[in-house]
Design a protein around this motif. Structure first.
Motif, PDB file in Angstrom:
ATOM      1  N   ASN A  64       0.922  -1.036  -0.350  1.00  0.00           N
ATOM      2  CA  ASN A  64       0.043  -0.146   0.223  1.00  0.00           C
ATOM      3  C   ASN A  64       1.112   1.466   0.057  1.00  0.00           C
ATOM      4  N   LYS A  69       1.093   4.718  -2.489  1.00  0.00           N
ATOM      5  CA  LYS A  69       0.967   5.904  -2.005  1.00  0.00           C
ATOM      6  C   LYS A  69       2.359   6.707  -2.280  1.00  0.00           C
ATOM      7  N   ASN A  74      -4.139   7.997  -6.242  1.00  0.00           N
ATOM      8  CA  ASN A  74      -4.910   7.971  -6.708  1.00  0.00           C
ATOM      9  C   ASN A  74      -5.148   8.448  -7.813  1.00  0.00           C
ATOM     10  N   LYS A 117      -6.405  -5.819  -4.290  1.00  0.00           N
ATOM     11  CA  LYS A 117      -6.560  -4.681  -3.853  1.00  0.00           C
ATOM     12  C   LYS A 117      -6.488  -3.599  -4.145  1.00  0.00           C
ATOM     13  N   ARG A 121      -9.049  -0.250  -5.379  1.00  0.00           N
ATOM     14  CA  ARG A 121      -9.341   0.494  -4.545  1.00  0.00           C
ATOM     15  C   ARG A 121      -8.517   1.941  -5.847  1.00  0.00           C
ATOM     16  N   ILE A 124     -12.003   2.662  -8.818  1.00  0.00           N
ATOM     17  CA  ILE A 124     -12.883   2.477  -7.840  1.00  0.00           C
ATOM     18  C   ILE A 124     -12.820   4.093  -7.760  1.00  0.00           C
ATOM     19  N   PHE A 125     -11.537   4.437  -7.526  1.00  0.00           N
ATOM     20  CA  PHE A 125     -11.434   6.459  -7.066  1.00  0.00           C
ATOM     21  C   PHE A 125     -11.618   7.320  -8.693  1.00  0.00           C
ATOM     22  N   ASN A 126     -11.304   6.167  -9.431  1.00  0.00           N
ATOM     23  CA  ASN A 126     -11.255   7.373 -11.011  1.00  0.00           C
ATOM     24  C   ASN A 126     -12.399   7.205 -11.164  1.00  0.00           C
ATOM     25  N   GLU A 167     -16.152 -10.842  -9.138  1.00  0.00           N
ATOM     26  CA  GLU A 167     -17.261 -10.059  -7.932  1.00  0.00           C
ATOM     27  C   GLU A 167     -17.274  -7.981  -8.997  1.00  0.00           C
ATOM     28  N   TRP A 168     -16.076  -7.949  -9.854  1.00  0.00           N
ATOM     29  CA  TRP A 168     -16.184  -6.266  -9.762  1.00  0.00           C
ATOM     30  C   TRP A 168     -16.383  -6.800 -11.261  1.00  0.00           C
ATOM     31  N   ARG A 171     -18.816  -2.968 -11.933  1.00  0.00           N
ATOM     32  CA  ARG A 171     -18.193  -2.040 -11.811  1.00  0.00           C
ATOM     33  C   ARG A 171     -17.060  -1.803 -12.903  1.00  0.00           C
TER      34      ARG A 171
ATOM     35  N   VAL B  48     -12.726   4.572   0.145  1.00  0.00           N
ATOM     36  CA  VAL B  48     -11.731   4.676  -0.370  1.00  0.00           C
ATOM     37  C   VAL B  48     -11.364   6.243  -0.553  1.00  0.00           C
ATOM     38  N   ARG B  49     -12.670   6.821  -0.905  1.00  0.00           N
ATOM     39  CA  ARG B  49     -12.730   7.681  -0.254  1.00  0.00           C
ATOM     40  C   ARG B  49     -12.423   8.956   0.738  1.00  0.00           C
TER      41      ARG B  49
END
Lengths: 241, 77
Positions: A64, A69, A74, A117, A121, A124-126, A167-168, A171, B48-49
């Motif tokens: 992560n 990061k 993101n 994972k 994320r 999803i954020f974008n 699962e995804w 989206r 996430v947000r």
């Protein structure tokens, strides 16, 4: 600009994938333990399109922070994660060493799952319908003496990929495996000529798997031309039988 | 903007993403699933947000069900 995270970028098929993706306009965020001269040369030729981070995928818990990061936050919209890095483990089952097995599963399975994972994320954020591609191996589908442990790690990825797709999917996130046959890379360099010939005789084409055909298949899957393909294992293996 | 207002903004971003009506206010006792109507995908996006703004993963150590539980985690940080 489409950003791709590629592990195992510096050698073998990872290098060829980098070349193909850059030629198609992608930006490659590469990860490997060591920076090879070949990858360094590619970076010099395409300084804005090829990036590199040294990271050892046996550090599952640092993913992560280090991979996301500090490298792909993101604000960097991720189009695809290509799980190419892997370590081999060639031995018969009665010699199985638990420490080696655990280390291989960290690199080949635990870290890739943890990267998925955070890749999801980021997607999803974008609100990005991104792709996940795992490099699997024909050894999952056709048994070979000495490859049971390695094949087990790749089989885990195929199961994970199928379920990721399920699962995804709603989206828009897609997950596929490229089931590669034996390629002439450093990973298979420890195999003797005898063993290699026996492996190639089990293919329809009687040849090793072409690295470019693996790389170009990946590019096709993550391009806009294969939007309906997800949850699949795509064999690129010289027709192994 | 206080943390509760920031949280409302984030919740509305998630609602907008799937073309649902925005909320004008949130109450501490609101249940994320029952009162706001979030499913597990919405909760993943919410996580996430929230992490992007507050640098905290609210689901890392257990289930969070209400607005109050999220605010406690954010304020504890």
């Amino acid at each position: 600009m489409k950003n791709v995270l590629l592990t195992g970028c510096s050698r073998g098929v990872g290098l060829v994938i980098t070349k193909v993706l850059v030629s198609k306009g992608y930006t490659v965020y590469g990860i490997s333990r060591n920076l090879s001269n070949e990858y360094k040369n590619l970076m010099n030729s395409f300084p804005k399109k090829i990036k590199f981070k040294s990271f050892d995928l046996s550090n599952v818990n640092d993913i992560n922070k280090e991979v996301f990061k500090n490298y792909i936050p993101n604000s960097t919209k991720l189009h695809a994660y290509i799980n190419n890095a892997a370590i081999a483990y060639d031995d018969i089952i009665t010699n199985l060493n638990v420490d080696r097995l655990e280390n291989m599963f960290k690199v080949n399975v635990f870290s890739p799952l943890n990267i998925v994972k955070y890749a999801i994320r980021n997607m999803i954020f974008n609100r990005n319908s991104g792709h996940i591609i795992h490099l699997s191996s024909i050894s999952v589908h056709t048994g070979y003496k000495g490859l049971a442990m390695y094949a087990a790690s790749k089989g885990a990825l195929e199961a994970f990929s199928k379920n990721t797709a399920r699962e995804w999917g709603e989206r828009g996130i897609k997950s596929n495996c490229i089931v590669a046959g034996f390629m002439e890379t450093d990973m298979s360099s420890t195999l003797g000529d005898d063993m290699k010939n026996r492996i190639f005789k089990r293919t329809s084409l009687k040849k090793p798997t072409d690295l470019n055909s693996v790389a170009n298949t990946i590019e096709f899957i993550i391009s806009g031309n294969a939007k309906s393909i997800t949850g699949q294992n795509i064999h690129v293996d010289s027709g192994t039988i | 903007m206080n943390n509760k207002d920031k949280l409302l903004t984030i919740i509305n971003e998630v609602l907008e993403g799937t073309q649902r009506e925005k909320m004008s206010k949130i109450k501490d006792e609101y249940n994320l699933r029952l009162d706001i109507g979030f499913d597990s995908f919405d909760l993943a996006e919410l996580t996430v947000r929230i992490e992007e703004v507050f640098d905290i993963d609210i689901f890392e150590d257990g289930i969070v069900e209400t607005i109050e539980q999220i605010l406690i985690k954010i304020n504890e940080k």
